[in-house]
Write a protein that holds these residues in place. Structure first.
Motif, PDB file in Angstrom:
ATOM      1  N   ALA B   9       0.584  -1.170   0.282  1.00 35.35           N
ATOM      2  CA  ALA B   9       0.191  -0.429  -0.022  1.00 35.35           C
ATOM      3  C   ALA B   9       1.070   1.465   0.181  1.00 35.35           C
ATOM      4  N   GLU B  12       2.558   2.057  -2.995  1.00 32.85           N
ATOM      5  CA  GLU B  12       0.620   2.202  -4.476  1.00 32.85           C
ATOM      6  C   GLU B  12       0.516   3.409  -3.955  1.00 32.85           C
ATOM      7  N   HIS B  13       0.737   4.274  -3.056  1.00 29.60           N
ATOM      8  CA  HIS B  13       0.376   5.340  -2.339  1.00 29.60           C
ATOM      9  C   HIS B  13       0.846   6.615  -2.243  1.00 29.60           C
ATOM     10  N   ARG B  16       0.971   9.214  -4.582  1.00 28.46           N
ATOM     11  CA  ARG B  16      -0.465   9.625  -4.639  1.00 28.46           C
ATOM     12  C   ARG B  16      -0.914  10.545  -3.365  1.00 28.46           C
ATOM     13  N   VAL B  17      -0.559  10.833  -2.170  1.00 27.70           N
ATOM     14  CA  VAL B  17      -0.327  11.498  -1.468  1.00 27.70           C
ATOM     15  C   VAL B  17       0.443  12.588  -0.782  1.00 27.70           C
ATOM     16  N   ARG B  56      -6.731   3.781  -0.006  1.00 31.25           N
ATOM     17  CA  ARG B  56      -6.840   4.693  -0.610  1.00 31.25           C
ATOM     18  C   ARG B  56      -7.513   6.196  -0.409  1.00 31.25           C
ATOM     19  N   GLU B 130      -6.420  12.679  -9.104  1.00 33.18           N
ATOM     20  CA  GLU B 130      -6.709  11.408  -8.911  1.00 33.18           C
ATOM     21  C   GLU B 130      -7.227  10.726  -8.819  1.00 33.18           C
TER      22      GLU B 130
END
Lengths: 169, 170
Positions: B9, B12-13, B16-17, B56, B130
């Protein structure tokens, strides 16, 4: 429909990411109205531009900090390469320190030196040996002197020497 | 969430965060701190978070809340902190020529995003950047669907106007 109503439809089509779902009446309006057509094109381009904004990767130091605070914070967590070497260095230091401490605590004591009595006895024995030696040397010297005098010196001198008191103890 | 799922996780994120926080805060250092804190919080709450989409949403909500806290703390100084990557605001360059390079468009767009208030900016970023569903955004920001859509329409209009004023074809 007014331009305002048309633009609401355009927005909703963009909301759903389904520009194919624009009603036929709206399409007809777009074909005739340059301003609304431009509005539609602008929204489409805007969506593309927003999705194409450069993405910035999370810096490595921040990611390292996350691992340190999470999976590596628990016992048995997998270390990162940098963390592993730091851990190895710390373990080596602790091991060396423990070994040194154990050695100084449990190593056998060195053998004790001679006691005062033994030293005194050894000293007396040495003195006795040296005394014998010194006397033996003196006796040898006197005997040699006598032989030399007997062979080299005239009878008058020998007589004078014989009349002197002896140095022998 | 297991340790392996947590690692997956994060990988993957994390970007994005970080990008979301950067978009809201416009400050690279603050954004980095928020992303870091957010991922650490995920670890602490891993028993309650399922992997996948929920994860997410959880991360973005957490990032959003942390960003809002920072903006509130920052209220004594101007909200806008210049991002190193943003275009120079003094570079108006009036004239008939339209700016066509993607870097210039991105710079203008980032400037225009700065002019939105943080809630509008959050909605635009979550939806347009997003790609979250409306339901997810509404839940994340605790908004009604009607309010969310109206806000998004208004924000899009502002961005479009800003870019048109700057002679940029978005």
């Amino acid at each position: 429909m007014t331009c305002e109503q048309i633009r609401l439809h355009i927005h909703e089509a963009h909301d759903d990411d389904n520009l194919g779902a624009i009603p036929e009446a709206v399409r007809a309006h777009l074909a005739a109205c340059g301003a609304c057509r431009e509005f539609n094109d602008d929204l489409e381009s805007l969506s593309h531009a927003l999705r194409a904004l450069p993405r910035v990767r999370l810096p490595e130091d921040a990611l390292d900090a996350v691992w340190r605070e999470t999976i590596h914070a628990r016992p048995g967590g997998l270390p990162t390469s940098a963390g592993f070497w730091r851990l190895a260095a710390a373990a080596s230091f602790v091991a060396a320190l423990s070994t040194a401490t154990l050695y100084f605590v449990f190593a056998p004591a060195p053998p004790p030196g001679p006691s005062a009595v033994e030293l005194a006895r050894a000293s007396a024995q040495a003195e006795m040996v040296f005394g014998y030696t010194a006397r033996a040397l003196a006796a040898t010297r006197d005997a040699t002197t006598d032989r030399v005098l007997a062979s080299k010196v005239s009878p008058a001198v020998r007589a004078a020497a014989a009349s002197r008191p002896s140095r022998r103890p | 969430m297991t340790t392996n799922e947590f690692e997956a996780a994060v990988m993957e994120h994390k970007d994005r965060v970080h990008n979301y926080a950067r978009g809201i805060l416009r400050d690279p250092e603050d954004a980095k701190d928020v992303a870091q804190e957010c991922l650490i919080r995920l670890w602490r709450h891993r028993e309650q978070v399922e992997p996948g989409t929920r994860c997410r949403s959880w991360l973005l909500r957490s990032a959003h809340n942390l960003c809002i806290d920072r903006l509130r703390r920052r209220s004594s100084r101007p909200e806008i902190v210049r991002d190193e990557g943003a275009a120079d605001p003094t570079d108006a360059r009036p004239g008939p020529e339209r700016l066509t390079s993607s870097a210039e468009v991105a710079g203008r767009l980032e400037r225009a995003l700065l002019d939105l208030d943080h809630r509008d900016r959050a909605i635009v970023l979550l939806r347009e950047v997003e790609g979250l569903a409306y339901e997810e955004i509404a839940e994340l920001l605790d908004l009604k669907m009607g309010t969310l859509k109206a806000t998004l329409h208004r924000a899009r209009e502002k961005l479009r106007h800003a870019l048109v004023r700057a002679e940029v074809t978005p």
